[in-house]
Enzyme design. Structure first.
Site, PDB file in Angstrom:
ATOM      1  N   ASP A   9      14.921 -59.708  36.676  1.00  0.00           N
ATOM      2  CA  ASP A   9      14.047 -59.958  37.817  1.00  0.00           C
ATOM      3  C   ASP A   9      14.836 -60.784  38.826  1.00  0.00           C
ATOM      4  O   ASP A   9      15.940 -61.249  38.528  1.00  0.00           O
ATOM      5  CB  ASP A   9      12.788 -60.709  37.366  1.00  0.00           C
ATOM      6  CG  ASP A   9      11.832 -61.021  38.516  1.00  0.00           C
ATOM      7  OD1 ASP A   9      11.608 -60.136  39.349  1.00  0.00           O
ATOM      8  OD2 ASP A   9      11.332 -62.158  38.592  1.00  0.00           O
ATOM      9  N   SER A  10      14.230 -61.014  39.998  1.00  0.00           N
ATOM     10  CA  SER A  10      14.891 -61.839  41.009  1.00  0.00           C
ATOM     11  C   SER A  10      14.869 -63.315  40.642  1.00  0.00           C
ATOM     12  O   SER A  10      15.656 -64.096  41.169  1.00  0.00           O
ATOM     13  CB  SER A  10      14.226 -61.637  42.371  1.00  0.00           C
ATOM     14  OG  SER A  10      12.880 -62.067  42.325  1.00  0.00           O
ATOM     15  N   TYR A  41      13.269 -60.886  46.147  1.00  0.00           N
ATOM     16  CA  TYR A  41      13.680 -59.532  46.521  1.00  0.00           C
ATOM     17  C   TYR A  41      12.755 -58.920  47.574  1.00  0.00           C
ATOM     18  O   TYR A  41      13.126 -57.976  48.263  1.00  0.00           O
ATOM     19  CB  TYR A  41      13.675 -58.619  45.293  1.00  0.00           C
ATOM     20  CG  TYR A  41      14.906 -58.711  44.416  1.00  0.00           C
ATOM     21  CD1 TYR A  41      15.915 -59.643  44.640  1.00  0.00           C
ATOM     22  CD2 TYR A  41      15.066 -57.840  43.330  1.00  0.00           C
ATOM     23  CE1 TYR A  41      17.036 -59.723  43.833  1.00  0.00           C
ATOM     24  CE2 TYR A  41      16.192 -57.909  42.512  1.00  0.00           C
ATOM     25  CZ  TYR A  41      17.170 -58.841  42.762  1.00  0.00           C
ATOM     26  OH  TYR A  41      18.272 -58.905  41.955  1.00  0.00           O
ATOM     27  N   GLY A  42      11.542 -59.451  47.662  1.00  0.00           N
ATOM     28  CA  GLY A  42      10.531 -58.825  48.512  1.00  0.00           C
ATOM     29  C   GLY A  42      10.874 -58.720  49.981  1.00  0.00           C
ATOM     30  O   GLY A  42      10.347 -57.857  50.676  1.00  0.00           O
ATOM     31  N   CYS A  72      10.507 -56.428  37.793  1.00  0.00           N
ATOM     32  CA  CYS A  72      10.339 -56.757  39.210  1.00  0.00           C
ATOM     33  C   CYS A  72       9.766 -55.530  39.899  1.00  0.00           C
ATOM     34  O   CYS A  72      10.329 -54.435  39.779  1.00  0.00           O
ATOM     35  CB  CYS A  72      11.681 -57.137  39.832  1.00  0.00           C
ATOM     36  SG  CYS A  72      11.667 -57.297  41.633  1.00  0.00           S
ATOM     37  N   ASN A  73       8.653 -55.695  40.596  1.00  0.00           N
ATOM     38  CA  ASN A  73       8.027 -54.549  41.266  1.00  0.00           C
ATOM     39  C   ASN A  73       8.892 -53.998  42.391  1.00  0.00           C
ATOM     40  O   ASN A  73       9.007 -52.785  42.559  1.00  0.00           O
ATOM     41  CB  ASN A  73       6.661 -54.960  41.809  1.00  0.00           C
ATOM     42  CG  ASN A  73       5.587 -54.961  40.751  1.00  0.00           C
ATOM     43  OD1 ASN A  73       4.871 -53.997  40.570  1.00  0.00           O
ATOM     44  ND2 ASN A  73       5.480 -56.072  40.025  1.00  0.00           N
ATOM     45  N   THR A  74       9.513 -54.883  43.176  1.00  0.00           N
ATOM     46  CA  THR A  74      10.321 -54.419  44.301  1.00  0.00           C
ATOM     47  C   THR A  74      11.538 -53.638  43.812  1.00  0.00           C
ATOM     48  O   THR A  74      11.871 -52.575  44.352  1.00  0.00           O
ATOM     49  CB  THR A  74      10.764 -55.609  45.172  1.00  0.00           C
ATOM     50  OG1 THR A  74       9.621 -56.387  45.536  1.00  0.00           O
ATOM     51  CG2 THR A  74      11.445 -55.123  46.435  1.00  0.00           C
ATOM     52  N   GLU A 152       8.073 -69.795  42.644  1.00  0.00           N
ATOM     53  CA  GLU A 152       9.448 -70.170  42.287  1.00  0.00           C
ATOM     54  C   GLU A 152       9.664 -71.676  42.416  1.00  0.00           C
ATOM     55  O   GLU A 152      10.418 -72.272  41.657  1.00  0.00           O
ATOM     56  CB  GLU A 152      10.463 -69.435  43.181  1.00  0.00           C
ATOM     57  CG  GLU A 152      10.709 -67.984  42.807  1.00  0.00           C
ATOM     58  CD  GLU A 152      11.547 -67.818  41.559  1.00  0.00           C
ATOM     59  OE1 GLU A 152      12.224 -68.780  41.135  1.00  0.00           O
ATOM     60  OE2 GLU A 152      11.512 -66.712  40.980  1.00  0.00           O
ATOM     61  N   CYS A 184       3.349 -58.003  41.378  1.00  0.00           N
ATOM     62  CA  CYS A 184       4.569 -58.806  41.389  1.00  0.00           C
ATOM     63  C   CYS A 184       4.564 -59.575  40.084  1.00  0.00           C
ATOM     64  O   CYS A 184       3.532 -60.161  39.717  1.00  0.00           O
ATOM     65  CB  CYS A 184       4.588 -59.760  42.586  1.00  0.00           C
ATOM     66  SG  CYS A 184       5.981 -60.929  42.563  1.00  0.00           S
ATOM     67  N   THR A 185       5.685 -59.583  39.383  1.00  0.00           N
ATOM     68  CA  THR A 185       5.690 -60.205  38.056  1.00  0.00           C
ATOM     69  C   THR A 185       5.621 -61.730  38.117  1.00  0.00           C
ATOM     70  O   THR A 185       5.439 -62.382  37.083  1.00  0.00           O
ATOM     71  CB  THR A 185       6.923 -59.760  37.240  1.00  0.00           C
ATOM     72  OG1 THR A 185       8.119 -59.979  38.010  1.00  0.00           O
ATOM     73  CG2 THR A 185       6.811 -58.303  36.854  1.00  0.00           C
ATOM     74  N   HIS A 186       5.732 -62.317  39.321  1.00  0.00           N
ATOM     75  CA  HIS A 186       5.469 -63.751  39.465  1.00  0.00           C
ATOM     76  C   HIS A 186       3.966 -64.039  39.331  1.00  0.00           C
ATOM     77  O   HIS A 186       3.565 -65.116  38.886  1.00  0.00           O
ATOM     78  CB  HIS A 186       5.914 -64.254  40.836  1.00  0.00           C
ATOM     79  CG  HIS A 186       7.389 -64.385  41.016  1.00  0.00           C
ATOM     80  ND1 HIS A 186       8.223 -63.292  41.129  1.00  0.00           N
ATOM     81  CD2 HIS A 186       8.187 -65.477  41.107  1.00  0.00           C
ATOM     82  CE1 HIS A 186       9.466 -63.717  41.290  1.00  0.00           C
ATOM     83  NE2 HIS A 186       9.475 -65.032  41.274  1.00  0.00           N
TER      84      HIS A 186
END
Length: 266
Positions: A9-10, A41-42, A72-74, A152, A184-186
């Site tokens: 992921d980012s 990444y978005g 990561c979705n993006t 983050e 979004c995985t966040h």
């Protein structure tokens, strides 16, 4: 079968997926890579996201990973097809398709909302895939660009984060939805706050648990499950050290995590 699962992921968002996988598959080894040097990444271009994803996947393949999860979705939206061609020998799992499958089977003739980064929203990957799987669904989506950076920095489950979340979720296009996809995985880290806004009247779909079950099913089908009865080993790599990553990883796994910095861009 004893080779690790690669997850990337980012930043810290993919830890939600890593945690769900470790709970669903406690005997599996995994290697996590958080590209903290380039988060989020978005707001990056498709070309940049594809470049980052290629280098990270090459790194994970070099670590003998038996499967790779794009947490990561993006990156799932922009790099999945490219990585499938780049590493055809390895099962590749994105976070979008399992969530689309879950949603399209459960809801008929209803409205489903999507919140995500600008990159995921602009790709229109969720409306396209959900409509293809179930054309009775009405899909509405809205970009929530402040949420991933906020998380983050460790701002979640407090008054500041709840205020920002409430502002986003008050968008008129989300007024009459039956379910909301946290694309979004966040975002699973703020799931309680999202549920608090909707007062339990809307199902909040957390992709992490859905992806974990999908990963378990896929590895079983391909006879790649680790048969060891001991707890799996976890390795964590980041492209740039951040205190928030260390703190959140400790929060997730209940122990101090050894972080290794890997500057694969040099």
């Amino acid at each position: 079968m004893e080779n690790p699962i690669g997850i990337f992921d980012s930043g810290i968002g993919g830890l939600t997926v890593a945690k769900a996988i470790s709970e669903a598959l406690p005997h599996e080894n995994f290697i996590y890579f958080g590209d903290t040097a380039h988060l989020p990444y978005g707001d990056k271009s498709k070309e940049s996201i594809r470049l980052y994803s290629k280098r990270i996947s090459d790194f994970l393949v070099g670590k003998n990973c038996k499967a790779i999860v794009i947490a990561c979705n993006t990156a799932s939206a922009h790099a999945y097809d490219i990585l499938k061609k780049r590493h055809p020998q390895i099962p590749l799992i994105n976070v979008i398709d399992p969530t689309v499958e879950y949603c399209s089977k459960k809801y008929m003739n209803q409205s489903v909302g999507v919140i995500a980064t600008k990159g995921t929203i602009q790709s229109r990957i969720y409306p396209r895939k959900i409509k293809k799987a179930n054309n009775t669904l009405s899909i509405t989506q809205t970009a929530t660009p402040l949420l991933a950076p906020m998380i983050e920095e460790g701002y979640f489950n407090n008054n500041i984060s709840q205020t920002i979340i409430n502002s986003y979720l008050s968008a008129k296009q989300l007024k009459s939805i039956s379910a909301l996809i946290l694309a979004c995985t966040h975002y699973p880290l703020i799931k309680p706050e999202v549920e608090n806004f909707f007062k339990k009247k809307v199902e909040v779909i957390d992709s992490a648990s859905v992806v974990a079950e999908y990963t378990k099913t896929l590895l079983t089908k391909k006879k790649l499950l680790n048969n060891n009865k001991t707890e799996g080993h976890k390795s964590f790599f980041i492209s740039d050290y951040t205190k928030s990553f260390e703190a959140t990883s400790r929060l997730f796994f209940g122990e101090k995590i050894k972080l290794e910095e890997e500057r694969i861009w040099d």
